[in-house]
Write a protein that holds these residues in place. Structure first.
Motif, short mmCIF file in Angstrom:
data_model
loop_
_atom_site.label_atom_id
_atom_site.label_comp_id
_atom_site.label_asym_id
_atom_site.label_seq_id
_atom_site.Cartn_x
_atom_site.Cartn_y
_atom_site.Cartn_z
N GLY A 1 85.61 27.02 72.64
CA GLY A 1 84.26 27.59 72.67
C GLY A 1 84.19 28.92 71.94
O GLY A 1 83.18 29.24 71.32
N HIS A 2 85.25 29.69 72.00
CA HIS A 2 85.28 30.98 71.31
C HIS A 2 85.17 30.78 69.80
O HIS A 2 84.56 31.60 69.11
CB HIS A 2 86.57 31.73 71.65
CG HIS A 2 86.69 33.05 70.98
ND1 HIS A 2 85.92 34.13 71.35
CD2 HIS A 2 87.47 33.47 69.96
CE1 HIS A 2 86.23 35.17 70.58
NE2 HIS A 2 87.18 34.77 69.72
N ALA A 3 85.75 29.70 69.32
CA ALA A 3 85.71 29.43 67.88
C ALA A 3 84.27 29.22 67.38
O ALA A 3 83.97 29.50 66.22
CB ALA A 3 86.56 28.21 67.55
N VAL A 4 83.40 28.74 68.27
CA VAL A 4 82.01 28.49 67.86
C VAL A 4 81.03 29.46 68.52
O VAL A 4 79.82 29.30 68.40
CB VAL A 4 81.59 27.03 68.14
CG1 VAL A 4 82.37 26.08 67.29
CG2 VAL A 4 81.70 26.69 69.60
N GLY A 5 81.54 30.47 69.24
CA GLY A 5 80.68 31.50 69.82
C GLY A 5 80.17 31.22 71.21
O GLY A 5 79.23 31.85 71.67
N HIS A 6 80.75 30.26 71.91
CA HIS A 6 80.30 29.92 73.27
C HIS A 6 81.51 29.85 74.21
O HIS A 6 81.82 28.82 74.78
CB HIS A 6 79.58 28.57 73.27
CG HIS A 6 78.35 28.56 72.44
ND1 HIS A 6 77.21 29.21 72.81
CD2 HIS A 6 78.09 27.98 71.24
CE1 HIS A 6 76.28 29.03 71.88
NE2 HIS A 6 76.80 28.30 70.90
N THR A 7 82.16 30.99 74.38
CA THR A 7 83.41 31.04 75.13
C THR A 7 83.23 30.57 76.57
O THR A 7 83.98 29.71 77.04
CB THR A 7 83.96 32.47 75.14
OG1 THR A 7 84.09 32.90 73.79
CG2 THR A 7 85.31 32.54 75.82
N PHE A 8 82.25 31.11 77.30
CA PHE A 8 82.09 30.78 78.71
C PHE A 8 81.60 29.35 78.92
O PHE A 8 82.03 28.68 79.85
CB PHE A 8 81.17 31.78 79.39
CG PHE A 8 81.75 33.17 79.40
CD1 PHE A 8 82.89 33.44 80.12
CD2 PHE A 8 81.16 34.18 78.67
CE1 PHE A 8 83.45 34.71 80.13
CE2 PHE A 8 81.71 35.45 78.67
CZ PHE A 8 82.86 35.72 79.40
N ALA A 9 80.73 28.88 78.05
CA ALA A 9 80.28 27.50 78.15
C ALA A 9 81.45 26.55 77.89
O ALA A 9 81.60 25.52 78.56
CB ALA A 9 79.15 27.22 77.17
#
Length: 74
Positions: free
Chosen positions: A37-45
């Motif tokens: 998710g961090h790679a696409v900007g949605h770490t917590f999701a």
């Protein structure tokens, strides 16, 4: 600053009263999902979705183990 410290102390104190959680599969899934998710900007999701998927896979593996461990009915 005092409110933040008091809130932290209260949260840690209340966490001690929480019941034990079944984290089998969740932690590994959350780590992998968080990284993805961090790679696409949605770490917590990503971490939440990874936890859910990891838990699902752990339950499925446990059901399979239970089914093979029990003797077949006659």
């Amino acid at each position: 600053m005092r409110k933040m410290i008091a809130g932290t102390v209260l949260a840690v104190g209340l966490a001690g009263f929480a019941g034990a959680a079944e984290a089998k599969g969740c932690i590994k899934g959350a780590v992998v999902g968080g990284i993805a998710g961090h790679a696409v900007g949605h770490t917590f999701a990503g971490a939440a979705a990874g936890c859910a998927l990891g838990r699902h896979q752990a339950n499925k593996r446990q059901r399979d183990r239970d089914a093979t461990a029990q003797p077949a009915p006659r």
